[in-house]
Design a protein around this motif. Structure first.
Motif, mmCIF file in Angstrom:
data_model
loop_
_atom_site.group_PDB
_atom_site.id
_atom_site.type_symbol
_atom_site.label_atom_id
_atom_site.label_comp_id
_atom_site.label_asym_id
_atom_site.label_seq_id
_atom_site.Cartn_x
_atom_site.Cartn_y
_atom_site.Cartn_z
ATOM 1 N N GLN A 167 0.855 -1.184 0.000
ATOM 2 C CA GLN A 167 0.000 0.000 0.000
ATOM 3 C C GLN A 167 0.888 1.229 0.000
ATOM 4 O O GLN A 167 1.785 1.353 0.848
ATOM 5 C CB GLN A 167 -0.918 0.003 1.228
ATOM 6 C CG GLN A 167 -1.859 -1.193 1.303
ATOM 7 C CD GLN A 167 -2.729 -1.173 2.547
ATOM 8 O OE1 GLN A 167 -2.905 -0.133 3.166
ATOM 9 N NE2 GLN A 167 -3.293 -2.318 2.899
ATOM 10 N N ALA A 168 0.689 2.134 -0.947
ATOM 11 C CA ALA A 168 1.521 3.327 -1.065
ATOM 12 C C ALA A 168 0.637 4.535 -1.339
ATOM 13 O O ALA A 168 -0.290 4.471 -2.156
ATOM 14 C CB ALA A 168 2.542 3.162 -2.193
ATOM 15 N N ARG A 169 0.954 5.632 -0.661
ATOM 16 C CA ARG A 169 0.200 6.872 -0.845
ATOM 17 C C ARG A 169 1.155 8.057 -0.827
ATOM 18 O O ARG A 169 2.016 8.170 0.051
ATOM 19 C CB ARG A 169 -0.858 7.040 0.242
ATOM 20 C CG ARG A 169 -1.650 8.336 0.125
ATOM 21 C CD ARG A 169 -2.726 8.457 1.190
ATOM 22 N NE ARG A 169 -3.389 9.751 1.144
ATOM 23 C CZ ARG A 169 -4.392 10.059 0.328
ATOM 24 N NH1 ARG A 169 -4.848 9.150 -0.514
ATOM 25 N NH2 ARG A 169 -4.933 11.257 0.336
ATOM 26 N N ASN A 170 0.990 8.940 -1.820
ATOM 27 C CA ASN A 170 1.739 10.194 -1.892
ATOM 28 C C ASN A 170 3.255 9.951 -1.902
ATOM 29 O O ASN A 170 3.999 10.567 -1.136
ATOM 30 C CB ASN A 170 1.357 11.110 -0.721
ATOM 31 C CG ASN A 170 1.773 12.552 -0.964
ATOM 32 O OD1 ASN A 170 1.825 13.008 -2.096
ATOM 33 N ND2 ASN A 170 2.087 13.279 0.104
ATOM 34 N N CYS A 171 3.687 9.060 -2.777
ATOM 35 C CA CYS A 171 5.101 8.690 -2.851
ATOM 36 C C CYS A 171 5.659 8.952 -4.244
ATOM 37 O O CYS A 171 4.924 9.013 -5.233
ATOM 38 C CB CYS A 171 5.297 7.208 -2.501
ATOM 39 S SG CYS A 171 4.842 6.789 -0.808
ATOM 40 N N LEU A 172 6.982 9.074 -4.306
ATOM 41 C CA LEU A 172 7.718 9.141 -5.562
ATOM 42 C C LEU A 172 8.593 7.902 -5.650
ATOM 43 O O LEU A 172 9.365 7.618 -4.735
ATOM 44 C CB LEU A 172 8.589 10.394 -5.618
ATOM 45 C CG LEU A 172 9.581 10.469 -6.793
ATOM 46 C CD1 LEU A 172 8.835 10.550 -8.129
ATOM 47 C CD2 LEU A 172 10.534 11.644 -6.625
ATOM 48 N N MET A 173 8.468 7.166 -6.769
ATOM 49 C CA MET A 173 9.264 5.961 -6.972
ATOM 50 C C MET A 173 9.947 6.053 -8.328
ATOM 51 O O MET A 173 9.279 6.173 -9.359
ATOM 52 C CB MET A 173 8.392 4.706 -6.883
ATOM 53 C CG MET A 173 7.627 4.605 -5.572
ATOM 54 S SD MET A 173 6.720 3.068 -5.379
ATOM 55 C CE MET A 173 5.591 3.507 -4.044
ATOM 56 N N VAL A 174 11.273 6.014 -8.304
ATOM 57 C CA VAL A 174 12.081 6.167 -9.514
ATOM 58 C C VAL A 174 12.924 4.921 -9.695
ATOM 59 O O VAL A 174 13.650 4.510 -8.771
ATOM 60 C CB VAL A 174 12.981 7.413 -9.432
ATOM 61 C CG1 VAL A 174 13.847 7.523 -10.672
ATOM 62 C CG2 VAL A 174 12.140 8.673 -9.245
ATOM 63 N N SER A 175 12.851 4.312 -10.881
ATOM 64 C CA SER A 175 13.631 3.114 -11.180
ATOM 65 C C SER A 175 14.147 3.181 -12.608
ATOM 66 O O SER A 175 13.402 3.505 -13.531
ATOM 67 C CB SER A 175 12.775 1.857 -10.996
ATOM 68 O OG SER A 175 13.453 0.720 -11.490
ATOM 69 N N PHE A 176 15.424 2.857 -12.781
ATOM 70 C CA PHE A 176 16.009 2.756 -14.115
ATOM 71 C C PHE A 176 15.834 1.357 -14.687
ATOM 72 O O PHE A 176 16.503 0.995 -15.661
ATOM 73 C CB PHE A 176 17.489 3.112 -14.079
ATOM 74 C CG PHE A 176 17.756 4.548 -13.704
ATOM 75 C CD1 PHE A 176 16.756 5.500 -13.779
ATOM 76 C CD2 PHE A 176 19.008 4.944 -13.285
ATOM 77 C CE1 PHE A 176 16.987 6.829 -13.440
ATOM 78 C CE2 PHE A 176 19.257 6.268 -12.938
ATOM 79 C CZ PHE A 176 18.251 7.207 -13.019
ATOM 80 N N ASN A 177 14.961 0.554 -14.067
ATOM 81 C CA ASN A 177 14.711 -0.813 -14.517
ATOM 82 C C ASN A 177 13.229 -1.082 -14.304
ATOM 83 O O ASN A 177 12.413 -0.180 -14.484
ATOM 84 C CB ASN A 177 15.600 -1.787 -13.728
ATOM 85 C CG ASN A 177 15.843 -3.079 -14.476
ATOM 86 O OD1 ASN A 177 14.940 -3.876 -14.669
ATOM 87 N ND2 ASN A 177 17.077 -3.288 -14.907
ATOM 88 N N ASP A 178 12.840 -2.297 -13.924
ATOM 89 C CA ASP A 178 11.471 -2.580 -13.489
ATOM 90 C C ASP A 178 11.306 -2.095 -12.059
ATOM 91 O O ASP A 178 12.202 -2.264 -11.226
ATOM 92 C CB ASP A 178 11.193 -4.080 -13.563
ATOM 93 C CG ASP A 178 11.341 -4.619 -14.983
ATOM 94 O OD1 ASP A 178 10.893 -3.935 -15.926
ATOM 95 O OD2 ASP A 178 11.921 -5.713 -15.141
#
Length: 285
Positions: A167-178
């Motif tokens: 469960q995630a809310r109001n987040c930033l997720m950055v990935s150079f892959n999957d």
């Protein structure tokens, strides 16, 4: 504990060896500038809370965790058989790390609130696999709960194995892959994933669904996605990009069910589903 004046991991190991910790442990952390620690290992505790003031505007600081022996690198923070909660932490790894993850929880829950966790941002270091990893062999589901946080990595931001929901809310997720890997290696219970008001910036697939070759994914895992932005800002890479990369087992038995509304999808995504992990098939739908 002032992380700028000592090794947090070494001090905790010393204290835990001297006396048995309570079932619930709260650790207040302060620091100054760039702080360093050896890995943290928690076992035999029901709940551990790490509370930090790393984003204090008058004194911002971060904690870098390094293994004393690079040849045998454990996760930077390992919780086994209990629940870990982290508040206000700013964690990172050395770009040359051989650690598999920043935080690993086995048979327990992980809660991140107001944290920034940054793994290596260079793709050539294959030892590192994900920012956080949850593995659960119990039948009752474990939960990865992320609020108001940033997860950044050249690899996955989250790896969920077996009975784990997110469960995630109001987040930033950055990935150079999957970005988020969900893997089933045994018969699992029903799960529910919830994503609300998050921003994903991903090079390949946002979600990847896998299972072991001899096991069919069972149970249901509906995904409720509301008001998220699914971006593909690294589109010049040339790889096929989709929202979901999946095996046939997840799809054919109805385990994956997408329930989304008010989401934004980058036009550079090639499609919703990429069956690149299915046998003898590599197709965008």
């Amino acid at each position: 504990f002032d992380c700028s004046k000592g090794d947090l991991g070494a001090e905790l190991a010393k204290e835990f060896n001297k006396r048995k910790p309570a079932s619930r442990v709260v650790i207040w952390l302060t620091g100054r500038g760039q702080c360093y620690s050896s890995p943290l290992n928690f076992k035999g505790m029901d709940k551990v809370i790490l509370y930090a003031d790393a984003f204090n505007p008058l004194n911002p600081w971060s904690l870098e965790i390094n293994a004393p022996n690079p040849a045998t690198s454990p996760p930077a923070i390992l919780m086994t058989g209990g629940n870990l909660e982290m508040v206000g932490m700013n964690l990172r790894l050395n770009p040359n790390t051989l650690m598999p993850s920043l935080v690993t929880v086995v048979d327990g829950n992980l809660t991140l609130t107001g944290c920034q966790l940054q793994g290596p941002m260079l793709k050539r270091f294959d030892a590192f696999q994900s920012v956080v990893a949850l593995k659960n062999n119990r039948f009752a589901a474990s939960t990865l709960l992320v609020h108001d946080s940033k997860l950044l990595s050249s690899r996955a931001v989250a790896y969920l194995q077996d009975h784990v929901q997110m469960q995630a809310r109001n987040c930033l997720m950055v990935s150079f892959n999957d970005a988020i890997l969900m893997e089933v290696t045994q018969a699992t219970t029903n799960l529910k994933h919830v994503f609300d008001h998050n921003t994903f910036a991903v090079r390949n697939n946002t979600f990847v669904l896998r299972n072991s070759p001899v096991l069919q994914a069972n149970g249901q895992a509906p995904v409720h996605a509301n008001s998220n932005a699914f971006l593909a800002p690294f589109a010049d890479s040339g790889e096929k990009r989709a929202l979901v990369g999946s095996t046939d087992a997840w799809l054919g038995q109805g385990r994956w069910a997408w329930q989304g509304r008010h989401n934004v999808y980058d036009a550079r995504l090639h499609g919703y589903l990429h069956r690149q992990y299915a046998a003898n098939e590599d197709r965008i739908i």
